[in-house]
Design a protein around this motif. Structure first.
Motif, PDB file in Angstrom:
ATOM      1  N   CYS A   9       0.827  -1.330  -0.231  1.00  0.00           N
ATOM      2  CA  CYS A   9      -0.196  -0.066  -0.331  1.00  0.00           C
ATOM      3  C   CYS A   9       0.798   1.419  -0.082  1.00  0.00           C
ATOM      4  CB  CYS A   9      -0.922   0.190   1.713  1.00  0.00           C
ATOM      5  SG  CYS A   9      -1.863   2.010   1.502  1.00  0.00           S
ATOM      6  N   ILE A  10       0.381   2.068  -0.874  1.00  0.00           N
ATOM      7  CA  ILE A  10       1.016   3.398  -1.102  1.00  0.00           C
ATOM      8  C   ILE A  10       0.419   4.222  -0.170  1.00  0.00           C
ATOM      9  CG2 ILE A  10       2.068   5.345  -2.202  1.00  0.00           C
ATOM     10  CD1 ILE A  10       2.460   2.992  -5.031  1.00  0.00           C
ATOM     11  N   VAL A  11       0.911   5.002   1.084  1.00  0.00           N
ATOM     12  CA  VAL A  11       0.320   5.286   1.833  1.00  0.00           C
ATOM     13  C   VAL A  11       0.769   7.330   1.382  1.00  0.00           C
ATOM     14  CG1 VAL A  11      -0.091   6.661   3.903  1.00  0.00           C
ATOM     15  CG2 VAL A  11       0.311   4.415   3.360  1.00  0.00           C
ATOM     16  N   GLY A  12       0.157   7.864   0.151  1.00  0.00           N
ATOM     17  CA  GLY A  12      -0.150   9.481  -0.924  1.00  0.00           C
ATOM     18  C   GLY A  12       0.257   8.997  -2.559  1.00  0.00           C
ATOM     19  N   SER A  13       0.314  10.043  -2.612  1.00  0.00           N
ATOM     20  CA  SER A  13      -0.190  10.612  -4.411  1.00  0.00           C
ATOM     21  C   SER A  13       0.212  11.299  -4.506  1.00  0.00           C
ATOM     22  CB  SER A  13      -2.312   9.975  -4.483  1.00  0.00           C
ATOM     23  OG  SER A  13      -2.486  10.938  -3.554  1.00  0.00           O
ATOM     24  N   ALA A  77      -6.703   3.274  -6.585  1.00  0.00           N
ATOM     25  CA  ALA A  77      -6.299   4.340  -5.726  1.00  0.00           C
ATOM     26  C   ALA A  77      -8.284   4.549  -4.720  1.00  0.00           C
ATOM     27  CB  ALA A  77      -6.999   6.168  -6.315  1.00  0.00           C
ATOM     28  N   VAL A  78      -7.249   4.209  -3.581  1.00  0.00           N
ATOM     29  CA  VAL A  78      -8.219   4.480  -2.487  1.00  0.00           C
ATOM     30  C   VAL A  78      -7.858   5.796  -1.449  1.00  0.00           C
ATOM     31  CG1 VAL A  78      -8.783   2.810  -0.846  1.00  0.00           C
ATOM     32  CG2 VAL A  78      -7.906   1.713  -2.569  1.00  0.00           C
ATOM     33  N   GLN A  86      -5.800  -1.539   5.682  1.00  0.00           N
ATOM     34  CA  GLN A  86      -5.245  -2.475   6.569  1.00  0.00           C
ATOM     35  C   GLN A  86      -5.158  -4.093   6.632  1.00  0.00           C
ATOM     36  OE1 GLN A  86     -10.064  -3.291   6.514  1.00  0.00           O
ATOM     37  NE2 GLN A  86     -10.290  -3.914   5.041  1.00  0.00           N
ATOM     38  N   ASP A  87      -4.675  -4.527   5.251  1.00  0.00           N
ATOM     39  CA  ASP A  87      -4.744  -5.459   5.075  1.00  0.00           C
ATOM     40  C   ASP A  87      -3.056  -5.639   3.849  1.00  0.00           C
ATOM     41  OD1 ASP A  87      -5.318  -4.447   2.662  1.00  0.00           O
ATOM     42  OD2 ASP A  87      -6.059  -6.560   2.095  1.00  0.00           O
ATOM     43  N   VAL A 111      -3.370  -0.897  11.058  1.00  0.00           N
ATOM     44  CA  VAL A 111      -1.885  -1.765   9.992  1.00  0.00           C
ATOM     45  C   VAL A 111      -1.383  -3.093  10.942  1.00  0.00           C
ATOM     46  CG1 VAL A 111       0.408  -1.404   9.128  1.00  0.00           C
ATOM     47  CG2 VAL A 111      -1.259   0.179   8.973  1.00  0.00           C
ATOM     48  N   PRO A 112      -1.374  -4.706  10.093  1.00  0.00           N
ATOM     49  CA  PRO A 112      -0.860  -5.255  10.914  1.00  0.00           C
ATOM     50  C   PRO A 112       1.129  -5.348  11.728  1.00  0.00           C
ATOM     51  CG  PRO A 112      -1.385  -6.288   8.786  1.00  0.00           C
ATOM     52  CD  PRO A 112      -1.814  -4.704   9.442  1.00  0.00           C
TER      53      PRO A 112
END
Ligand code: NAD
Length: 355
Positions: A9-13, A77-78, A86-87, A111-112
């Motif tokens: 997961c990329i946090v930022g765009s 994109a989320v 989450q996963d 986050v795990p």
């Protein structure tokens, strides 16, 4: 770390986040260890009457922050941050540093713990306990293992596939977990050469200091000083970066790390090509404020240099060290205290290196 396939997961765009999404999206297609879909958290906004996430998911282009470059279709994109992470087995943090506390607070516990993180964020945090690295904030808040990627990497050039180098540093102390080699595979392309290093102490993440030097270089461009003067800014700025790292980094700081892409190469490219230099040049020429120019010139992108200079200034002042860092100090005072831009030249002429 979970068994394959690992979900990224990329946090930022933003500009760099989208360039990196292009690389990671393409690389995972050829790496069995990774799941083929890459989620990218997007701070939702409306662009030309459409949601940015809809534009990215349908047109496969971040038209606001990286126009002209198609993103791979497996990058999704989320808009909901918790849902995006989450996963995730692997989190790539690439947001402007001023948002890091807010983001970490929102996702901590979601986050795990076995997840691995890498931060591409430039900047330092100056909190009540003094100076903090972005990697330390993420590690402390989220309890995950975190590495750092830094280099001479102007996003638009990386996205265009122009050759460059970058450095991944394992900021954690202790034996290597091998996770950085995995990250290297995720990021490496024929045109992005990734060196993995295990650093003593926490020196490499401090390279956000080069954004302060880039502001000084931009002032010189605005004053039409020429390349010799700009080279002096770069050299003296590098001396201050090394001195700062030696004082503030835990553990031993090796000067050799400054010869990596995350050191001198990043400093050079930022002083010639980056947005900090560009806005500082306009500041010197127009007399507008940094905030006005950031809004006018950057279309939502964030400046890092002036804010980092303010954080560094407060730390140096508190420790009584301002006179040892005249270039960092001059950049702050010109940006925020109304000192004339020509102060940059006075600071070069009277720098302790010349006395
Ligand atoms: N752009 C580059 O060339 C480059 C290269 C190397 C490193 N970096 C570093 O990468 C990091 C990210 O930079 P970038 O260029 O991807 O971003 P950017 O400055 O291009 O974009 C700003 C981002 O912040 C988001 N944003 C705006 N308001 C927000 C809010 N309230 N909360 C959360 N997010 C918000 C926007 O949606 C956008 O994604 C920075 O630390 C930067 O220094 C950038």
């Amino acid at each position: 770390m979970a068994a394959a396939p690992l979900k990224v997961c990329i946090v930022g765009s933003g500009n760099w986040g989208s360039a990196v999404a292009k690389i990671i999206g393409n690389n995972v297609k050829n790496l069995q260890k990774f799941a083929s879909t890459v989620k990218m958290w997007v701070f939702e906004e409306t662009v030309n009457g459409r949601k940015l996430t809809d534009i990215i998911n349908n047109d496969h282009e971040n038209v606001k922050y990286l126009p002209g470059h198609k993103l791979p279709e497996n990058v999704v994109a989320v808009p909901n941050l918790s849902e995006a992470v989450q996963d995730a087995d692997l989190l790539v943090f690439v947001i402007p540093h001023q948002f890091i506390h807010k983001i970490c607070d929102e996702i901590t516990g979601k986050v795990p713990k076995k997840a691995l993180g890498i931060t591409l964020i430039k900047g330092i945090d100056e909190g009540p306990e003094g100076l903090k690295l972005i990697s330390d904030i993420i590690r402390e808040k989220m309890g995950i293992d975190i590495s750092v990627l830094m280099g001479a990497n102007i996003a638009s050039e990386v996205a265009a596939g122009k050759f460059c180098e970058t450095t991944i540093g394992e900021a954690a102390e202790g034996p290597s977990t091998g996770s950085t080699q995995l990250l290297q595979k995720l990021m490496q392309t024929p045109n992005l050469s990734v060196t993995v290093m295990k650093y003593p102490g926490s020196a490499p993440p401090l390279w956000s200091l080069q954004n302060i030097v880039a502001v000084g270089a931009g002032f010189c461009d605005g004053l039409r000083c020429g390349d010799n003067t700009k080279a002096a800014v770069i050299r003296l700025g590098l001396m201050e970066m090394i001195a700062f790292a030696k004082i503030f980094c835990k553990g031993q700081v090796s000067t050799a790390t400054f010869l990596e892409s995350c050191g001198v190469a990043d400093l050079i490219t930022t002083c010639y090509g980056g947005r900090n230099r560009k806005v500082a040049e306009a500041f010197a020429r127009t007399g507008k404020t940094i905030e006005e120019l950031e809004k006018e010139m950057l279309n939502g992108q964030k400046l890092q240099g002036p804010q980092t200079s303010a954080e560094v200034y407060r730390i140096l002042k508190q420790k009584g060290l301002l006179d040892k860092f005249p270039l960092f100090t001059a950049v702050y005072q010109i940006c925020y205290e109304g000192k004339p831009v020509t102060e940059m030249l006075s600071c070069l002429q009277s720098h302790p290196e010349h006395i």
